[in-house]
Design an enzyme around this catalytic site. Sequence first.
Site, PDB file in Angstrom:
ATOM      1  N   GLU A  64     113.253   3.643  68.307  1.00  0.00           N
ATOM      2  CA  GLU A  64     113.315   4.706  67.450  1.00  0.00           C
ATOM      3  C   GLU A  64     114.759   4.706  66.685  1.00  0.00           C
ATOM      4  O   GLU A  64     115.579   3.973  66.864  1.00  0.00           O
ATOM      5  CB  GLU A  64     113.378   5.986  68.123  1.00  0.00           C
ATOM      6  CG  GLU A  64     112.198   6.420  69.130  1.00  0.00           C
ATOM      7  CD  GLU A  64     112.589   7.492  70.035  1.00  0.00           C
ATOM      8  OE1 GLU A  64     111.271   7.898  70.596  1.00  0.00           O
ATOM      9  OE2 GLU A  64     113.479   7.681  70.294  1.00  0.00           O
ATOM     10  N   ARG A  66     124.010   7.608  82.214  1.00  0.00           N
ATOM     11  CA  ARG A  66     123.887   6.702  81.363  1.00  0.00           C
ATOM     12  C   ARG A  66     123.483   5.612  82.026  1.00  0.00           C
ATOM     13  O   ARG A  66     124.007   4.896  83.060  1.00  0.00           O
ATOM     14  CB  ARG A  66     125.228   6.676  80.764  1.00  0.00           C
ATOM     15  CG  ARG A  66     125.376   5.476  79.482  1.00  0.00           C
ATOM     16  CD  ARG A  66     126.689   5.441  79.063  1.00  0.00           C
ATOM     17  NE  ARG A  66     127.509   6.501  78.441  1.00  0.00           N
ATOM     18  CZ  ARG A  66     127.367   7.095  77.481  1.00  0.00           C
ATOM     19  NH1 ARG A  66     126.488   6.483  76.568  1.00  0.00           N
ATOM     20  NH2 ARG A  66     128.281   8.156  77.137  1.00  0.00           N
ATOM     21  N   GLU A  94     116.946  15.389  67.637  1.00  0.00           N
ATOM     22  CA  GLU A  94     118.449  15.073  66.623  1.00  0.00           C
ATOM     23  C   GLU A  94     118.224  16.096  65.503  1.00  0.00           C
ATOM     24  O   GLU A  94     117.213  15.767  64.864  1.00  0.00           O
ATOM     25  CB  GLU A  94     118.544  13.682  66.355  1.00  0.00           C
ATOM     26  CG  GLU A  94     120.258  13.560  65.885  1.00  0.00           C
ATOM     27  CD  GLU A  94     121.225  13.281  66.981  1.00  0.00           C
ATOM     28  OE1 GLU A  94     120.755  13.304  68.322  1.00  0.00           O
ATOM     29  OE2 GLU A  94     122.303  13.088  66.426  1.00  0.00           O
ATOM     30  N   ARG A 116     122.654  16.302  68.913  1.00  0.00           N
ATOM     31  CA  ARG A 116     121.517  16.327  69.638  1.00  0.00           C
ATOM     32  C   ARG A 116     121.179  17.999  70.087  1.00  0.00           C
ATOM     33  O   ARG A 116     121.939  18.619  70.401  1.00  0.00           O
ATOM     34  CB  ARG A 116     122.068  15.585  70.952  1.00  0.00           C
ATOM     35  CG  ARG A 116     120.668  15.555  71.957  1.00  0.00           C
ATOM     36  CD  ARG A 116     121.320  14.374  73.314  1.00  0.00           C
ATOM     37  NE  ARG A 116     120.144  14.208  74.014  1.00  0.00           N
ATOM     38  CZ  ARG A 116     120.083  13.290  74.801  1.00  0.00           C
ATOM     39  NH1 ARG A 116     121.148  12.333  74.836  1.00  0.00           N
ATOM     40  NH2 ARG A 116     119.141  13.026  75.513  1.00  0.00           N
ATOM     41  N   PHE A 165     112.480  13.332  70.006  1.00  0.00           N
ATOM     42  CA  PHE A 165     112.182  12.104  70.774  1.00  0.00           C
ATOM     43  C   PHE A 165     111.724  12.265  72.366  1.00  0.00           C
ATOM     44  O   PHE A 165     111.521  11.285  72.757  1.00  0.00           O
ATOM     45  CB  PHE A 165     113.384  11.265  70.664  1.00  0.00           C
ATOM     46  CG  PHE A 165     114.667  11.659  70.888  1.00  0.00           C
ATOM     47  CD1 PHE A 165     115.021  11.933  72.132  1.00  0.00           C
ATOM     48  CD2 PHE A 165     115.505  12.146  69.942  1.00  0.00           C
ATOM     49  CE1 PHE A 165     116.289  12.352  72.578  1.00  0.00           C
ATOM     50  CE2 PHE A 165     116.914  12.816  70.110  1.00  0.00           C
ATOM     51  CZ  PHE A 165     117.261  12.991  71.541  1.00  0.00           C
ATOM     52  N   LYS A 207     118.093   5.923  65.466  1.00  0.00           N
ATOM     53  CA  LYS A 207     119.069   6.543  66.084  1.00  0.00           C
ATOM     54  C   LYS A 207     119.499   7.484  64.962  1.00  0.00           C
ATOM     55  O   LYS A 207     120.350   6.910  64.299  1.00  0.00           O
ATOM     56  CB  LYS A 207     120.324   5.686  66.729  1.00  0.00           C
ATOM     57  CG  LYS A 207     120.979   6.286  67.555  1.00  0.00           C
ATOM     58  CD  LYS A 207     122.107   5.613  68.018  1.00  0.00           C
ATOM     59  CE  LYS A 207     123.222   6.110  69.256  1.00  0.00           C
ATOM     60  NZ  LYS A 207     123.826   7.522  68.619  1.00  0.00           N
ATOM     61  N   LYS A 245     121.494   1.654  72.975  1.00  0.00           N
ATOM     62  CA  LYS A 245     121.423   2.075  71.580  1.00  0.00           C
ATOM     63  C   LYS A 245     122.200   0.641  70.998  1.00  0.00           C
ATOM     64  O   LYS A 245     123.096   0.077  71.219  1.00  0.00           O
ATOM     65  CB  LYS A 245     122.573   3.246  71.256  1.00  0.00           C
ATOM     66  CG  LYS A 245     123.988   2.901  71.911  1.00  0.00           C
ATOM     67  CD  LYS A 245     124.531   4.222  71.987  1.00  0.00           C
ATOM     68  CE  LYS A 245     125.987   4.244  72.816  1.00  0.00           C
ATOM     69  NZ  LYS A 245     126.713   5.464  72.753  1.00  0.00           N
TER      70      LYS A 245
HETATM   71  P1  ATP Z   1     127.528   7.790  70.212  1.00  0.00           P
HETATM   72  O1  ATP Z   1     128.860   8.372  70.474  1.00  0.00           O
HETATM   73  O2  ATP Z   1     127.023   6.631  69.926  1.00  0.00           O
HETATM   74  O3  ATP Z   1     126.567   9.089  69.360  1.00  0.00           O
HETATM   75  P2  ATP Z   1     126.937   9.465  72.790  1.00  0.00           P
HETATM   76  O4  ATP Z   1     127.871   8.791  73.654  1.00  0.00           O
HETATM   77  O5  ATP Z   1     127.232  10.718  71.875  1.00  0.00           O
HETATM   78  O6  ATP Z   1     126.808   8.403  71.691  1.00  0.00           O
HETATM   79  P3  ATP Z   1     124.716   8.131  73.693  1.00  0.00           P
HETATM   80  O7  ATP Z   1     123.786   8.493  74.702  1.00  0.00           O
HETATM   81  O8  ATP Z   1     125.598   7.068  74.026  1.00  0.00           O
HETATM   82  O9  ATP Z   1     125.465   9.373  73.337  1.00  0.00           O
HETATM   83  O10 ATP Z   1     123.727   7.997  72.248  1.00  0.00           O
HETATM   84  C1  ATP Z   1     122.767   8.631  72.485  1.00  0.00           C
HETATM   85  C2  ATP Z   1     122.722   9.820  71.102  1.00  0.00           C
HETATM   86  O11 ATP Z   1     122.105   9.581  69.911  1.00  0.00           O
HETATM   87  C3  ATP Z   1     121.960  10.889  71.785  1.00  0.00           C
HETATM   88  O12 ATP Z   1     122.856  11.633  72.451  1.00  0.00           O
HETATM   89  C4  ATP Z   1     121.418  11.578  70.448  1.00  0.00           C
HETATM   90  O13 ATP Z   1     122.409  12.662  70.260  1.00  0.00           O
HETATM   91  C5  ATP Z   1     121.385  10.471  69.451  1.00  0.00           C
HETATM   92  N1  ATP Z   1     120.048  10.144  69.074  1.00  0.00           N
HETATM   93  C6  ATP Z   1     119.620   9.864  67.891  1.00  0.00           C
HETATM   94  N2  ATP Z   1     118.658   9.498  67.806  1.00  0.00           N
HETATM   95  C7  ATP Z   1     118.105   9.467  68.961  1.00  0.00           C
HETATM   96  C8  ATP Z   1     116.693   9.148  69.533  1.00  0.00           C
HETATM   97  N3  ATP Z   1     115.912   8.599  68.752  1.00  0.00           N
HETATM   98  N4  ATP Z   1     116.805   8.939  71.012  1.00  0.00           N
HETATM   99  C9  ATP Z   1     117.736   9.441  71.519  1.00  0.00           C
HETATM  100  N5  ATP Z   1     118.864   9.659  71.021  1.00  0.00           N
HETATM  101  C10 ATP Z   1     119.134   9.850  69.844  1.00  0.00           C
END
Ligand code: ATP
EC number: 6.5.1.7
Length: 603
Positions: A262, A431, A314, A269, A354, A264, A437
């Site tokens: 998907e 996690r 998101e 979020r 999502f 990102k 990602k």
């Molecule tokens: P980052 O700092 O890279 O944004 P993070 O540590 O905040 O990451 P991660 O779980 O590592 O959080 O990355 C996933 C984040 O990406 C999710 O918390 C969400 O906010 C965002 N996101 C965007 N698109 C999607 C998607 N299609 N599915 C899941 N998460 C998504």
Amino acid sequence: MPFKPVAEAFASMERITSRTQLTLLLTRLFKSTPPGAIGIVVYLIQGKLGPDWKGLPELGVGEKLLVKAIALAYKATEERVEKLYKSIGDLGSVAERLSREYRARASRAVTLEAFMAGGGEALTVRRVYNTLYRIAMAQGEGSRDIKLRLLAGLLADAEPVEAKYIVRFVEGRLRVGVGDATILDALAMAFGGGAHARPVIERAYNLRADLGYIAEVVAREGVEALRGVKPQVGVPIRPMLAERGRDPAEILRKVGGRAVVEYKYDGERAQIHKKDGEVYIYSRRLENITRMFPDVVEMARKGLKAREAIVEGEIVAVDPDNYELQPFQVLMQRKRKHDIHRVMREVPVAVFLFDALYVDGEDLTSKPLPERRSRLREIVVETPLWRLAESIETSDPEELWTFFLKAIEEGAEGVMVKAVHRDSVYTAGVRGWLWVKLKRDYKSEMMDTVDLVVVGAFYGRGKRGGKLSSLLMAAYDPERDVFPTVCKVATGFTDEELDRMNEMLKKHIIPRKHPRVESRIEPDVWVEPALVAEILGAELTLSPMHTCCLNAVRPGVGISIRFPRFIRWRDDKRPEDATTTQELLEMYKRQLRRVEEEAAEKV
Ligand code: ATP
């Protein structure tokens, strides 16, 4: 339950320097707490009146009012309280001292005052909590007076040690260093017979992020009762998080060969809860952000065909003219403005959904992703601004890569690659490699930014003399629940940012190193782990000065960042959401591999 043992526990915690001791102390405290009171004891030791997502009002007692309340409680003049405050430097200790004097005076004179001071009933945990709650709830006209009287009344009946910690609580400076993880450990020891009970308790907490509730259930009914805990609309679920990857083929292997890929999206979020006409929106760190997004509330009301649902997506700022995706900063600007209804027109948002975690009584978190997605498709009525995330399903690295490039071109940050096998459940609060990602930004040497926690600060020189202008930053080690240092950041701050930072730091400065921080460096001031910042550097490097991943690559050295630069604050992250030591180690190893590959290419 009397409040005194809790206040005494606070006093002991202040002297404790290791997390093991802290856990033992909490275990003892929990064991001696009746189940009916354990919820509020848990909130009190976290310096809260309830979980953050409840959005309870702040206590709203400033320093001036606090001084007044102390003076009123102990029949001292405000000047005297101020003077003592100047010399001792801590209002909690001032209250402790004045309470002691007041009680001594009263016991010498057999008066009504003596009866009130010494002969009153011992404070109970519930009375302390209820009074603090009423103080917070007193709003609007006349509330200052109500707050003053409630607080003075409580302090007058408090023993010296109780007074000290009530004042600290009111100031928001309890700082006993107890994180969620420590409380979960202590609950497992107190009611589950040891660490083996921890996963069950943690899973329940991940599904219903209310530690007070979880503590009460486990204290009353035991660990087994927690196995039946289900999500509930109105109580946020802790979000599932992703690992990071770099190579499409390797990522596909990690998720089991086949994946849903998907976009990102680079926004915020949102966990959206709906029950009949009511909608609640929770952020990544489980704050209630419903009020900031009346437009999303409307979309969810109309766009979810279920009586009850919890879905995730998101929220992204879009161009009002063409609905093209806007960068994260635009959404942040919108959040800072007050006139929400005007801003909604100027900066519209879109929601890309999502996941579905709960629909009409059914807990979907234990179902594999394809099933959750098909439930999501069934209940979502799409519009241009309320849609499912752009996606493909593939097992071909080439196809994944092309989709990734397309995502970037259209303004996304990269892609999320998600496992679709039988065990691809929603791992709340964890996690893991079920979601990976793949982000852009692989151009710079350091492939990605990291999110680090401030644990100390240094005064600047020259133009920036007298101001705290560089920060000692740490990563998070979830296994040991500690924050080892990674680097010192001094660049990337504008003057304006620096002033704001000094204001922000004030609240978090502590007299000595926080027990969960591991550092070989002594900063000018220590800071409790609370603030998270995004950092970009030139490369990861080995360092004898820092404790992150100490001994992991080579004995005696840790991992650090060369030329680190401050990018922005990550207010949406808690310290425990910072980049982990394990992630930094992975990044370091990948960087090594890449350097080797480049060298090989040159040969
Ligand atoms: P980052 O700092 O890279 O944004 P993070 O540590 O905040 O990451 P991660 O779980 O590592 O959080 O990355 C996933 C984040 O990406 C999710 O918390 C969400 O906010 C965002 N996101 C965007 N698109 C999607 C998607 N299609 N599915 C899941 N998460 C998504």
